[in-house]
Design an enzyme around this catalytic site. Structure first.
Site: not given
Length: 347
Positions: A32, A74
């Site tokens: 991730h 992100h």
């Protein structure tokens, strides 16, 4: 039933008919944002560490620059993941924008050229939880998607194995609305580096619906509909994620996607495993859950260990419990520790 759904349903049935010891394979490990528990997220260092630790896939979140270059962050707002606040030459670009219906204040990638972003350095997004990562602050550039592709190819040659890519289109309808759509540059780069079909180790993911439906018409690469624990897709106010997880909703998703990416609480509740994994598999959909982290604040109560000096809980137990639900893949910030937990659980 569409041709794609029929093929997926047949494959799922075949898996169900296999002996249990053959069918219950370990879930794929998706790093991730890279090994973001050990390095600042979305840096080449985080991706490389994840690959070295054995991750099956690495996950870059993709946003765009003013000049249309895909970079990994992100969010398009970058005050929390870079040193931009320390650059007085960019002070006048701080602004407030509406992103997916919410007011956000800061600095945004779409207001900078790639050359300007190259003057910035990455920083740890969660310094209070991950103070050890702050020693890497201001060392790494914001990587482009192409640089990530080049890293993957180089590491494949070094490791002698395929390494998967799991890009997420961040806020795709917002970016399309300002004339910077993800689809064309992303697919062009993937094709340039040899990723063309469902046999290639690529999943493209999004919390929105419309861009996945458009991608379905444009590519054979596999697509994943992300599902949050609340609310609904930013581009479809008529839909809720809860409704999309109904039997009918899953069948609708199977018309354009190959799987779902729900939050872990949708497959593992306090009372145990839910019915979602089985229902998704019945619809011919894979299930890739997010995000497994070691820190207590991210863990269900039964896996928290408040006496741990590093603030970490029973991560191994949690990983094994999530895997036992039958999910096909897990996102984790800690790929080495997740792999160790899965291997310890194997017979």
């Amino acid at each position: 039933m569409t041709g794609r759904r029929l093929i997926r349903a047949c494959l799922t049935l075949l898996l169900l008919l296999l002996p249990v010891e053959m069918a219950m394979a370990e879930p794929l490990l998706i790093a991730h944002r890279g090994a973001s528990g050990e390095r600042p997220e979305h840096t080449l260092a985080a991706y490389e560490r994840a690959i070295d630790e054995g991750a099956d896939f690495i996950e870059p979140d993709l946003v765009l620059t003013k000049d249309g270059i895909l970079v990994a962050r992100h969010e398009n707002e970058i005050s929390g993941t870079t040193d931009i606040a320390d650059h007085p030459e960019f002070a006048d670009r701080k602004t407030t924008k509406t992103i997916d219906g919410a007011a956000v204040t800061g600095w945004f990638t779409e207001d900078f050229t790639l050359a300007e972003l190259r003057t910035l350095r990455a920083r740890e997004r969660l310094p209070m939880l991950r103070p050890a990562n702050t020693r890497f602050n201001d060392l790494y550039l914001i990587p482009t998607f192409e640089e990530i592709l080049k890293l993957v190819r180089a590491k494949e040659a070094e490791a002698g194995r395929r390494i998967g890519l799991y890009p997420e289109t961040k806020h795709p309808s917002y970016f399309a609305g300002i004339g910077l759509p993800h689809q064309a540059p992303m697919l062009a780069l993937l094709e340039q580096y040899g990723y063309l079909t469902e046999a290639d180790p690529v999943f493209i993911q999004s919390f929105e619906v419309g861009n996945l439906q458009a991608l379905r018409a444009a590519t054979r690469l596999r697509l994943i509909q992300l599902i949050d624990s609340t609310a609904g897709p930013a581009d479809r106010p008529d839909l809720s994620y809860d409704g999309m997880m109904s039997v009918e909703g899953l069948r609708a998703i199977a018309d354009y996607a190959d799987g779902i990416g729900p939050s872990t609480n949708r497959v593992l509740a306090d009372s145990g495993a839910t019915a979602l994994v089985g229902q998704a598999h019945d619809a011919g959909l894979q299930v890739h859950v997010w995000t497994l982290r070691m820190e207590n604040m991210f863990l269900p109560t039964q896996y928290q260990r408040t006496d741990d000096p590093e603030g970490r809980g029973d991560f191994a137990g949690y990983v094994r419990a999530v895997a036992a639900t039958g999910v096909d893949a897990v996102f984790t910030d800690f790929p080495a520790q997740a792999r160790a937990a899965l291997e310890k659980a194997a017979p």
